[in-house]
Enzyme design. Structure first.
Site, PDB file in Angstrom:
ATOM      1  CG  HIS A   1     -22.682  48.887  33.020  1.00 56.04           C
ATOM      2  ND1 HIS A   1     -23.625  49.379  33.890  1.00 56.04           N
ATOM      3  CD2 HIS A   1     -22.703  49.720  31.937  1.00 56.04           C
ATOM      4  CE1 HIS A   1     -24.193  50.453  33.360  1.00 56.04           C
ATOM      5  NE2 HIS A   1     -23.652  50.681  32.181  1.00 56.04           N
TER       6      HIS A   1
ATOM      7  CB  CYS B   1     -23.772  49.160  26.645  1.00 62.35           C
ATOM      8  SG  CYS B   1     -22.050  49.570  26.359  1.00 62.35           S
TER       9      CYS B   1
HETATM   10  N1   CP Z   1     -24.960  52.320  28.710  1.00 64.15           N
HETATM   11  C1   CP Z   1     -24.819  53.263  29.646  1.00 64.15           C
HETATM   12  O1   CP Z   1     -24.499  52.992  30.810  1.00 64.15           O
HETATM   13  O2   CP Z   1     -25.106  54.526  29.210  1.00 64.15           O
HETATM   14  P1   CP Z   1     -24.737  55.848  30.008  1.00 64.15           P
HETATM   15  O3   CP Z   1     -23.234  55.900  30.145  1.00 64.15           O
HETATM   16  O4   CP Z   1     -25.274  56.978  29.166  1.00 64.15           O
HETATM   17  O5   CP Z   1     -25.397  55.797  31.359  1.00 64.15           O
END
Ligand code: CP
Length: 322
Positions: free
Chosen positions: A140, A275
């Site tokens: 990510h 996150c």
């Molecule tokens: N932290 C994050 O990626 O949030 P979403 O899944 O809402 O995009």
């Protein structure tokens, strides 16, 4: 707090790989350049409001999203560009190589949230335009950019500080391991047995840490991993696609809940990070998420600024790959 002089607008440099398939596409210098530009963009957004005028970003989302999707849409608009969205399986109706070669005819960048990392890699292999990983099962990187920006705002520089991640050794943990080690912060990942981060990621993080003189710890022992941490980070116990494992994971992860007990193991007033979305009173208690030291909404805000910087570096100028 990192400050950029008011008079000098940073000019975006390019990213050699031409993509952000994973954190590994950024050299240490490029990672620092994205973060410097993100800080500048945050302070003086007007300086970049026409930088990508006339350009379009393709958003491909196989999984749900609030933060990533909206902040990429806003990032494009605030830079003078626009975005188009497609949801559902990438490569479900036609081969990924055909998807890539359609999108490059209409738009100037692909932002893809996928299950398999292979999907991101295939898009990048076939598209002549930049491809950004907006979360895969392995990485990510956009989240980690916002997280590094948030830490730099609080700490100045990262060396001399420690971030501890507790929970599943997942995509978020992988990206944090790589970016913290590269930037010189000590990083610990504390998981239940069997949920450790991927060995290849830990190996690369250790190589980065050897260069930056930081330390990587992977352990199942909370006191060992959390000791001395200036920031403690957690994420949901079952990521998207693993929901059917939730009951079993809830049992295995119970001792790793970020609660007052675990928080007493880190430094006083350590930053609390997540996150998002958070499952309150599951992986983290409401009490801990609401502490004054919680920076979860700074992280969310910085998704916008970090991704604006990333789009500028990938799309400004040629708008394509080398
Ligand atoms: N932290 C994050 O990626 O949030 P979403 O899944 O809402 O995009």
């Amino acid at each position: 707090m990192t400050r950029t002089p008011a008079s000098t607008a940073l000019k975006p440099r390019t990213i050699d790989a031409g993509n952000l398939r994973s954190d590994l596409d950024l050299s240490k210098a490029e990672l620092n350049a994205v973060l410097d530009l993100a800080a500048s963009v945050k302070q003086r957004p007007a300086e970049h409001r026409k930088a990508l005028e006339g350009k379009y970003v393709s958003l491909l989302f196989e999984k749900p999203s609030l933060r990533t999707r909206l902040t990429f849409e806003l990032a494009a608009k605030q830079l003078g560009a626009d975005s188009v969205l497609s949801t559902g399986a990438i490569g479900g109706r036609e081969p990924i190589k055909d998807v890539a070669r359609n999108l490059e005819r209409w738009t100037h960048c692909i932002v893809a949230r996928t299950f398999a990392q292979d999907t991101v890699d295939s898009l990048a292999e076939w598209a002549k335009i930049p491809v950004v990983n907006a979360l895969s099962d392995m990485y990510h990187p956009c989240q980690a950019l916002a997280d590094m920006q948030t830490l730099k705002e609080r700490w100045g520089e990262l060396p001399g500080h420690k971030l501890a991640f507790v929970g599943d050794g997942n995509n978020v943990a992988h990206s944090l391991l790589l970016d913290c080690a590269r930037l010189g912060a000590d990083v610990a990942v504390v998981t239940p047995p069997g949920f450790e981060p991927d060995e290849s990621i830990v190996r690369m993080a250790n190589e980065f840490a050897a260069e930056s003189k930081s330390k990587v710890t992977v352990t199942n022992d909370c006191p060992e991993g959390l000791r001395g941490a200036d920031a403690i980070y957690t994420d949901v116990w079952a990521s998207m696609g693993q929901e059917q494992e939730w009951n079993e994971r809830a049992r295995l992860f119970a001792a790793y809940q970020l609660n007052a007990d675990l928080y007493s193991m880190v430094r006083p007033n350590a930053l609390v990070m997540h996150c998002l979305p958070a499952h309150r009173d599951e992986e983290v208690t409401d009490e801990i998420l609401e502490l004054p030291s919680s920076v979860i909404f700074d992280q969310a805000e910085n998704r916008l600024h970090a991704q604006k910087a990333l789009l500028l570096m990938l799309m400004a100028g040629s708008g394509g790959k080398p």
